[in-house]
Design a protein around this motif. Sequence first.
Motif, short mmCIF file in Angstrom:
data_model
loop_
_atom_site.label_atom_id
_atom_site.label_comp_id
_atom_site.label_asym_id
_atom_site.label_seq_id
_atom_site.Cartn_x
_atom_site.Cartn_y
_atom_site.Cartn_z
N GLY A 186 42.94 38.96 45.33
CA GLY A 186 42.73 38.96 43.87
C GLY A 186 41.35 39.53 43.56
O GLY A 186 40.65 40.04 44.45
N GLU A 194 46.28 38.91 52.47
CA GLU A 194 46.90 38.56 51.19
C GLU A 194 48.34 38.10 51.44
O GLU A 194 49.12 38.79 52.09
N ARG A 195 48.64 36.94 50.88
CA ARG A 195 49.96 36.33 51.09
C ARG A 195 51.10 37.14 50.47
O ARG A 195 52.20 37.19 50.99
N ARG A 211 51.56 42.23 42.01
CA ARG A 211 52.21 40.94 41.75
C ARG A 211 51.62 40.39 40.45
O ARG A 211 50.47 40.65 40.10
N SER A 233 41.38 32.56 47.66
CA SER A 233 42.84 32.38 47.56
C SER A 233 43.30 31.85 46.20
O SER A 233 44.48 31.53 46.02
N GLY A 234 42.41 31.75 45.23
CA GLY A 234 42.80 31.38 43.87
C GLY A 234 43.55 30.05 43.84
O GLY A 234 43.14 29.07 44.47
N TYR A 235 44.68 30.05 43.10
CA TYR A 235 45.45 28.80 42.96
C TYR A 235 46.03 28.34 44.30
O TYR A 235 46.48 27.22 44.43
N SER A 240 36.95 33.00 30.87
CA SER A 240 35.79 33.06 31.77
C SER A 240 36.17 33.16 33.25
O SER A 240 35.31 33.37 34.09
N VAL A 261 37.83 35.26 35.48
CA VAL A 261 37.54 36.40 36.35
C VAL A 261 36.03 36.62 36.43
O VAL A 261 35.49 36.97 37.49
P1 FAD Z 1 43.60 35.02 42.17
O1 FAD Z 1 43.57 36.11 41.21
O2 FAD Z 1 44.54 33.88 41.93
O3 FAD Z 1 43.93 35.65 43.61
C1 FAD Z 1 44.15 34.83 44.74
C2 FAD Z 1 45.00 35.58 45.76
O4 FAD Z 1 45.05 34.81 46.96
C3 FAD Z 1 46.44 35.74 45.29
O5 FAD Z 1 46.82 37.11 45.30
C4 FAD Z 1 47.25 34.91 46.29
O6 FAD Z 1 48.52 35.47 46.60
C5 FAD Z 1 46.35 34.91 47.51
N1 FAD Z 1 46.59 33.75 48.39
C6 FAD Z 1 46.85 32.47 48.02
N2 FAD Z 1 47.06 31.70 49.11
C7 FAD Z 1 46.93 32.52 50.19
C8 FAD Z 1 47.05 32.32 51.60
N3 FAD Z 1 47.36 31.11 52.11
N4 FAD Z 1 46.86 33.37 52.43
C9 FAD Z 1 46.56 34.61 51.93
N5 FAD Z 1 46.45 34.85 50.60
C10 FAD Z 1 46.63 33.84 49.75
N6 FAD Z 1 40.69 34.46 33.36
C11 FAD Z 1 40.12 35.47 32.67
O7 FAD Z 1 39.12 36.03 33.12
N7 FAD Z 1 40.65 35.87 31.47
C12 FAD Z 1 41.73 35.27 30.90
O8 FAD Z 1 42.19 35.68 29.83
C13 FAD Z 1 42.32 34.18 31.60
N8 FAD Z 1 43.41 33.55 31.10
C14 FAD Z 1 43.96 32.52 31.80
C15 FAD Z 1 45.05 31.82 31.25
C16 FAD Z 1 45.59 30.73 31.92
C17 FAD Z 1 46.72 29.96 31.30
C18 FAD Z 1 45.05 30.35 33.18
C19 FAD Z 1 45.61 29.19 33.93
C20 FAD Z 1 43.99 31.04 33.74
C21 FAD Z 1 43.43 32.12 33.06
N9 FAD Z 1 42.35 32.83 33.60
C22 FAD Z 1 41.77 33.82 32.87
C23 FAD Z 1 41.81 32.52 34.93
C24 FAD Z 1 42.24 33.55 35.98
O9 FAD Z 1 43.63 33.49 36.16
C25 FAD Z 1 41.55 33.26 37.30
O10 FAD Z 1 40.26 32.80 37.10
C26 FAD Z 1 41.45 34.49 38.21
O11 FAD Z 1 42.72 35.02 38.46
C27 FAD Z 1 40.77 34.09 39.51
O12 FAD Z 1 40.75 35.18 40.41
P2 FAD Z 1 40.69 34.89 41.96
O13 FAD Z 1 40.44 36.21 42.62
O14 FAD Z 1 39.78 33.77 42.25
O15 FAD Z 1 42.17 34.36 42.36
#
Ligand code: FAD
Length: 415
Positions: free
Chosen positions: A12, A33-34, A39, A160-162, A304, A306
């Motif tokens: 991500g 990446e899973r 996606r 890994s985000g969520y 906030s 991203v």
């Molecule tokens: P992610 O984008 O979730 O990426 C994590 C990656 O890790 C995924 O591709 C996943 O497949 C991978 N992964 C997971 N487990 C594994 C594993 N075991 N092995 C390998 N890979 C794995 N943020 C904003 O900035 N603007 C918005 O408007 C906004 N709106 C939102 C609305 C809602 C309702 C919610 C809940 C959140 C919102 N957010 C928004 C927050 C935003 O979704 C996240 O903060 C952002 O996506 C975080 O990025 P990241 O790179 O940390 O994780």
Amino acid sequence: MEHREVVVIGAGPSGAVAAALLKRQGHDVLMLERQQFPRFSIGESLLAHCLEFVEEAGMMPAVQAAGFQVKNGAAFARGDEYAYFDFRDKFTPGPGTTFQVQRAHFDKVLADDAERQGVEVRYLQEVTAANFEGDSPLLDVRGADGSTYQVQSQFVLDASGYGRVLARLLDLERPSSMPPRKAIFTHIEDRIDDAGFDREKILISVHPEQPGIWYWLIPFSNGRCSFGVVGGQDLFGGPDQDLMATLRAMADAAPNLKRVLKNAVWDTPANTIGGYSASVTRLYGPGYALLGNAAEFLDPVFSSGVTIALRSSKLATDALHRQLSGEPVDWQTDFADPLMLGVETFRAYVQGWYSGEFQDVVFYQNAQPEIRRMISSILAGYAWDTSNPFVANPQRRLRMLSELCRGVQTQAEPA
Ligand code: FAD
């Protein structure tokens, strides 16, 4: 067994930017990446500050070429009230515009660009176990065909985000300070013909009767919008609820949205996500650091997510580069403390939004221009700029300002 210098879990935004920043400093990086990209991901409205990290990671040309909707601010509606903040008119120096992005596309652009810069990216590879007890971190990975292998490295960045991989595997989960909430959302062909509607701003609308419920409307560059509603976990009914019917009924309940979306084509099934606010007991440990949503997620109201994620990538990779170059690093003072400064700023304003204090500030029409510029800075993502008094002392400043707004409004009301 495979040996790498750095492994990034998740491709991500936080993973892709961290991987590229490290690669640009000469390090060997494997990103696992899973899922297969593109996606879907939620989180489509960016803040201006996050583009500074996209730029530093060398990814701006790719992002600019993708044709995303330009965003220059945030608009707010509550009943007949309307207010907006223009990110170009702000206290803190830095970019004043950003983008509203379909995340499937945006995240692929970033991950592809990391790959172009020399990061090895492997899709459909899930990290299933982690061992940090030896001298070097060891990860178990399950590939697309179900086979498993191990990767040893000098350091692991969990992006890994969520998925919250290390928080789960190392028992670092901590309940969030935010009460659990839920969102229902979809994409629509918006067909908006309202001349007053500003496609270059996210529109946040407050439910006319329940100020704890709010809606987002995020226009894209292709005539479509992301639309969603956020409320308490129990507000929208049980697991059998018809999500689309609920979402449309909620849209009809807000007159401004009913008007703006009168021609919309609701062509995409609605989805839901709940209990997304999360925290951890620690942001780093021997051989690892947690980035973005893999660590802390507050609330979507100010978009906030991203920005915090990319700020964490920048802080962690700066510290890691020094560590890998043989310099001493204090992960608390070099990474965790500076990251949490901005997270705490956002936390104060998110809590103020739900208590109503910050809503009053947002809709107050007579604020001094300089104060509006300070608020605009925070809404544009500059939540780490301690020269902004609303960053340095968020709770106290917010309380003072909301009392001022409420006091003035009360005085203005006829006796
Ligand atoms: P992610 O984008 O979730 O990426 C994590 C990656 O890790 C995924 O591709 C996943 O497949 C991978 N992964 C997971 N487990 C594994 C594993 N075991 N092995 C390998 N890979 C794995 N943020 C904003 O900035 N603007 C918005 O408007 C906004 N709106 C939102 C609305 C809602 C309702 C919610 C809940 C959140 C919102 N957010 C928004 C927050 C935003 O979704 C996240 O903060 C952002 O996506 C975080 O990025 P990241 O790179 O940390 O994780």
